[in-house]
Every structure is written in C-alpha cells, then in structure tokens.
Write an enzyme that holds these catalytic residues in place. Structure first.
Site, PDB file in Angstrom:
ATOM      1  CG  HIS A  17      32.607 -67.614 -67.020  1.00 19.12           C
ATOM      2  ND1 HIS A  17      31.416 -68.290 -66.982  1.00 19.12           N
ATOM      3  CD2 HIS A  17      32.322 -66.401 -67.574  1.00 19.12           C
ATOM      4  CE1 HIS A  17      30.441 -67.529 -67.468  1.00 19.12           C
ATOM      5  NE2 HIS A  17      30.968 -66.383 -67.861  1.00 19.12           N
ATOM      6  CE  LYS A  41      20.341 -63.191 -68.080  1.00 20.12           C
ATOM      7  NZ  LYS A  41      21.245 -62.910 -68.949  1.00 20.12           N
ATOM      8  NE  ARG A  90      31.349 -64.003 -75.086  1.00 21.67           N
ATOM      9  CZ  ARG A  90      30.125 -64.113 -74.606  1.00 21.67           C
ATOM     10  NH1 ARG A  90      29.676 -65.277 -74.241  1.00 21.67           N
ATOM     11  NH2 ARG A  90      29.333 -63.072 -74.515  1.00 21.67           N
ATOM     12  CB  SER A 128      26.083 -68.576 -68.926  1.00 20.36           C
ATOM     13  OG  SER A 128      27.321 -68.396 -68.296  1.00 20.36           O
TER      14      SER A 128
END
Ligand code: PNS
Length: 157
Positions: A17, A41, A90, A128
């Site tokens: 990031h 979440k 990515r 993450s």
C-alpha cells in the site's frame, strides 16, 4: 487541481500500500488515502488506529492526507471533487473484483473514474489478510509492513 482517492480497508497498511501511495503522490496534486469505516468483517484495528498509522507512515509526503469514509465511495468522490479513484492490481486474480467495483462505481456516478496501478513486483504476494494471519501464528511480519505499523502490532500483543 488533480485529486486522487486511494480507498481501502488498510487493516493494516502494508508496504505494498505504502509503495502505491508514494508512486500516486508523484502523479497527482493531492492524494487522499480513504479508510473505510463500515467494514463487513470486524477489523483488527479501529478506523482511528488505521488512520493514525497511515498518517505516521506518510508524514514525509506533503500532498498526501488520510481521511475516513463511510457509505458509498462514489458519494465521497462527488462531494470532494475527486479526479480519480486509485486501486492497486497485484495479479490477474484481483482483476475481476476490481473491474466489477470500477464498473459499478462508474454506473453509480459517471464522473467516478478508476485508474489501476500495478503493485510493485516485490510486494505482489502481500495482502493485509495474510499479514494478519502470519502475525496471529507468530511469524515475522517485519518485511511486510512499515516500521510504525510493526511496532504498533507488537505493542498490542
Ligand atoms: O481494501 P479493500 O477492502 O479491498 O477496499 C475495498 C473498498 C473500501 C474500496 C470497497 O469496499 C468500497 O469502496 N467500499 C465502500 C462502499 C461502496 O461504495 N461499495 C460499492 C462500490 S465497490
């Protein structure tokens, strides 16, 4: 003024990031890193913690600010005259979801343009969620997150 918004959960901020924020800051007059508050979440870090950690990590970048947002991304884009939403890609696996989000956002607000930055190859495997998993099971995450995030995570353990 060309304003970019880099939205995400950032739970936590990773080196991938941060690399993307640095590169984006060279292309726009102002970059807002947008931390999503109402995540589906339960996050590991509160929105305030995530904002503070990102702000510390980008303090050497004068045209980068960190904000929190709730609700629809396109509403923030409209209210703040954002030129482009920036997202990192990515791998091909990211593409499908990102295409869906970009297309939906464009449909909701025709001015909401998304641009994609390729994640630096050395961070292509990072996420993450994986950082949290490695951390949870006692693995070393030093190479994956900025120093201040690393220190914060271990100080909470
Ligand atoms: O880091 P993430 O979790 O991949 O980021 C996803 C994010 C925050 C960009 C996305 O969930 C989002 O924009 N949420 C806000 C609600 C919204 O606008 N949803 C509809 C369009 S995707």
């Amino acid at each position: 003024m060309r304003k970019a918004l880099y939205p995400g959960s950032f739970d936590p901020l990773t080196n991938g990031h941060l690399d993307l924020i640095r590169r984006t800051s060279k292309m726009f007059d102002e970059v807002s890193v947008g931390v999503l508050i109402n995540m589906q979440k339960t996050p590991m870090f509160t929105a305030d913690e995530r904002v503070a950690l990102i702000a510390e990590a980008v303090k050497d970048l004068p045209n980068v600010k960190v904000i929190q947002f709730a609700g629809l991304l396109v509403d923030y884009v409209k209210e703040n005259q954002i030129t482009a939403i920036v997202r990192g890609l990515r791998a091909v696996s990211d593409f499908e979801m990102e295409l869906q989000m970009a297309s939906l956002n464009k449909k909701l607000n025709d001015d909401a343009e998304t641009i994609f930055m390729m994640t630096a190859t050395e961070y292509a495997y990072l996420s993450s969620s994986l950082v949290k998993e490695v951390f949870k099971f006692g693995g070393d995450i030093k190479d994956f997150v900025p120093d201040n995030v690393y220190e914060h995570m271990y100080s909470k353990k």
